[in-house]
Design a protein around this motif. Structure first.
Motif, mmCIF file in Angstrom:
data_model
loop_
_atom_site.group_PDB
_atom_site.id
_atom_site.type_symbol
_atom_site.label_atom_id
_atom_site.label_comp_id
_atom_site.label_asym_id
_atom_site.label_seq_id
_atom_site.Cartn_x
_atom_site.Cartn_y
_atom_site.Cartn_z
ATOM 1 N N VAL A 14 0.598 -1.000 -0.212
ATOM 2 C CA VAL A 14 -0.080 -0.092 0.124
ATOM 3 C C VAL A 14 0.674 0.982 -0.354
ATOM 4 C CG1 VAL A 14 -1.897 1.240 1.237
ATOM 5 C CG2 VAL A 14 -2.073 -1.014 1.210
ATOM 6 N N CYS A 15 1.090 1.927 -0.958
ATOM 7 C CA CYS A 15 1.550 3.479 -1.216
ATOM 8 C C CYS A 15 0.851 4.645 -1.377
ATOM 9 C CB CYS A 15 2.247 2.989 -2.177
ATOM 10 S SG CYS A 15 3.303 4.860 -2.283
ATOM 11 N N ILE A 16 0.337 5.336 -0.692
ATOM 12 C CA ILE A 16 -0.105 6.630 -0.702
ATOM 13 C C ILE A 16 1.190 7.821 -0.981
ATOM 14 C CG2 ILE A 16 -1.468 8.641 0.507
ATOM 15 C CD1 ILE A 16 -2.268 7.069 2.243
ATOM 16 N N ILE A 21 2.078 20.897 -4.548
ATOM 17 C CA ILE A 21 2.090 21.901 -5.458
ATOM 18 C C ILE A 21 0.880 22.022 -6.167
ATOM 19 C CG2 ILE A 21 3.679 22.810 -7.887
ATOM 20 C CD1 ILE A 21 5.723 21.552 -6.633
ATOM 21 N N GLU A 22 0.227 20.593 -6.740
ATOM 22 C CA GLU A 22 -0.822 20.531 -7.390
ATOM 23 C C GLU A 22 -1.757 20.217 -6.434
ATOM 24 O OE1 GLU A 22 1.391 18.530 -8.554
ATOM 25 O OE2 GLU A 22 2.797 19.859 -9.968
ATOM 26 N N GLY A 23 -1.425 19.235 -5.278
ATOM 27 C CA GLY A 23 -2.407 18.969 -4.237
ATOM 28 C C GLY A 23 -2.806 17.826 -5.062
ATOM 29 N N ASN A 24 -2.278 16.770 -5.588
ATOM 30 C CA ASN A 24 -2.549 15.375 -6.018
ATOM 31 C C ASN A 24 -2.217 14.484 -5.043
ATOM 32 O OD1 ASN A 24 -3.378 15.945 -8.853
ATOM 33 N ND2 ASN A 24 -0.854 16.354 -9.567
ATOM 34 N N LEU A 25 -3.405 13.709 -4.831
ATOM 35 C CA LEU A 25 -3.060 13.051 -3.968
ATOM 36 C C LEU A 25 -3.880 11.341 -4.806
ATOM 37 C CD1 LEU A 25 -3.293 12.326 -0.075
ATOM 38 C CD2 LEU A 25 -5.213 10.466 -1.037
ATOM 39 N N ASN A 26 -2.589 10.363 -4.720
ATOM 40 C CA ASN A 26 -2.510 8.634 -5.152
ATOM 41 C C ASN A 26 -2.811 7.641 -4.039
ATOM 42 O OD1 ASN A 26 -3.223 9.917 -7.714
ATOM 43 N ND2 ASN A 26 -1.134 10.406 -7.923
ATOM 44 N N PHE A 27 -3.746 7.009 -4.195
ATOM 45 C CA PHE A 27 -4.028 5.579 -3.333
ATOM 46 C C PHE A 27 -3.136 4.228 -3.663
ATOM 47 C CE2 PHE A 27 -6.123 2.268 -0.733
ATOM 48 C CZ PHE A 27 -4.935 2.776 -0.030
ATOM 49 N N SER A 32 -1.494 -0.463 -8.311
ATOM 50 C CA SER A 32 -2.375 -0.001 -8.955
ATOM 51 C C SER A 32 -2.698 0.895 -8.762
ATOM 52 C CB SER A 32 -2.933 -1.516 -10.120
ATOM 53 O OG SER A 32 -2.803 -1.864 -10.337
ATOM 54 N N VAL A 33 -3.359 2.316 -9.662
ATOM 55 C CA VAL A 33 -4.270 3.002 -8.718
ATOM 56 C C VAL A 33 -5.112 2.827 -8.056
ATOM 57 C CG1 VAL A 33 -4.487 5.612 -8.420
ATOM 58 C CG2 VAL A 33 -2.147 4.759 -9.889
ATOM 59 N N LYS A 34 -5.995 3.247 -7.095
ATOM 60 C CA LYS A 34 -6.990 2.708 -6.692
ATOM 61 C C LYS A 34 -7.971 4.149 -6.194
ATOM 62 C CE LYS A 34 -6.594 -1.264 -6.934
ATOM 63 N NZ LYS A 34 -6.720 -2.715 -7.956
ATOM 64 N N LYS A 35 -7.631 4.750 -6.043
ATOM 65 C CA LYS A 35 -8.183 6.101 -5.772
ATOM 66 C C LYS A 35 -7.443 7.409 -6.173
ATOM 67 C CE LYS A 35 -11.426 7.944 -2.828
ATOM 68 N NZ LYS A 35 -12.351 8.239 -2.510
ATOM 69 N N THR A 36 -7.501 8.427 -6.353
ATOM 70 C CA THR A 36 -7.178 10.115 -6.537
ATOM 71 C C THR A 36 -7.900 11.252 -6.089
ATOM 72 O OG1 THR A 36 -5.694 8.671 -8.926
ATOM 73 C CG2 THR A 36 -6.323 11.099 -8.870
ATOM 74 N N ALA A 89 8.561 2.652 -10.335
ATOM 75 C CA ALA A 89 9.270 2.700 -8.715
ATOM 76 C C ALA A 89 8.330 2.229 -7.494
ATOM 77 C CB ALA A 89 10.192 3.448 -7.960
ATOM 78 N N LEU A 90 7.391 1.985 -7.093
ATOM 79 C CA LEU A 90 5.841 1.660 -6.813
ATOM 80 C C LEU A 90 5.856 0.209 -7.177
ATOM 81 C CD1 LEU A 90 3.948 4.967 -6.093
ATOM 82 C CD2 LEU A 90 5.480 3.676 -4.438
ATOM 83 N N VAL A 91 5.744 0.151 -8.785
ATOM 84 C CA VAL A 91 5.191 -1.561 -9.242
ATOM 85 C C VAL A 91 6.338 -2.147 -8.807
ATOM 86 C CG1 VAL A 91 4.875 -2.368 -11.098
ATOM 87 C CG2 VAL A 91 3.959 0.024 -10.885
ATOM 88 N N ASP A 92 7.929 -1.747 -9.005
ATOM 89 C CA ASP A 92 8.428 -2.985 -8.534
ATOM 90 C C ASP A 92 8.461 -2.927 -7.589
ATOM 91 O OD1 ASP A 92 9.723 -2.669 -10.708
ATOM 92 O OD2 ASP A 92 11.414 -0.970 -10.667
ATOM 93 N N MET A 93 8.542 -1.926 -6.334
ATOM 94 C CA MET A 93 8.053 -2.398 -4.657
ATOM 95 C C MET A 93 7.243 -3.545 -4.901
ATOM 96 S SD MET A 93 8.945 1.013 -2.697
ATOM 97 C CE MET A 93 9.568 2.694 -3.484
ATOM 98 N N ALA A 94 6.040 -3.424 -5.375
ATOM 99 C CA ALA A 94 5.071 -3.891 -5.089
ATOM 100 C C ALA A 94 4.780 -5.509 -5.631
ATOM 101 C CB ALA A 94 3.423 -3.341 -5.827
ATOM 102 N N ALA A 95 5.629 -5.218 -6.392
ATOM 103 C CA ALA A 95 6.710 -6.707 -6.396
ATOM 104 C C ALA A 95 7.792 -7.410 -6.250
ATOM 105 C CB ALA A 95 6.754 -6.576 -8.000
ATOM 106 N N GLY A 96 8.057 -6.534 -5.027
ATOM 107 C CA GLY A 96 8.926 -7.053 -4.406
ATOM 108 C C GLY A 96 10.115 -6.862 -4.755
#
Length: 140
Positions: A14-16, A21-27, A32-36, A89-96
């Motif tokens: 899980v990563c947030i 700057i833009e106020g972009n928040l991704n979960f 995979s992005v589940k919420k933006t 980088a997030l995809v790589d971390m999620a895959a280990g």
């Protein structure tokens, strides 16, 4: 996001991410992005010298904890960076794969830090995707 996919008794990454700057928040869950959310706290600044609370709702700054509002489960490899990680980088971390040492909070330091309540570091094993976690923090 509905929490039930995270309650299937399997490990999840899980990563947030957030940029002021833009106020972009991704979960993200498992890469995979589940919420933006856009325009979330645009221009806000997180000042240094504070405290980080993980796994507990605080009703006042650094306190007023209620046991029924706490995490019951396992956490592993909790990290925090002072910049937004790129999606690859997030995809790589999620895959280990990839680096998992935060430059603001690093798991190796968190495991050694002071914990309150019924928290303990435990060795874990089992069928984990593409990696074996050495230890986890168990909260009850």
């Amino acid at each position: 996001m509905n929490a039930s996919p995270l309650l299937d008794k399997h490990w999840h990454h899980v990563c947030i991410t957030w940029t002021n700057i833009e106020g972009n928040l991704n979960f993200y869950v498992d890469g995979s992005v589940k919420k933006t959310k856009t325009e979330f706290k645009s221009g806000a600044v997180i000042k240094g010298g504070g405290i980080v609370i993980i796994g507990q709702d605080q009703d006042s700054l650094g306190g007023s904890f209620i046991a029924s509002q706490s995490l019951a489960g396992l956490l592993s490899h909790v990290n925090m960076w002072n910049f937004v990680l790129r999606t690859f980088a997030l995809v790589d971390m999620a895959a280990g794969f990839g680096t998992e040492t935060g430059n603001t909070i690093a798991w190796r330091d968190l495991v050694r830090s002071e914990a309150h309540g019924q928290v303990k570091v435990v060795s874990i094993s089992g069928d984990l995707p593409r990696r074996k976690y050495k230890n986890a923090i168990e909260a009850r």
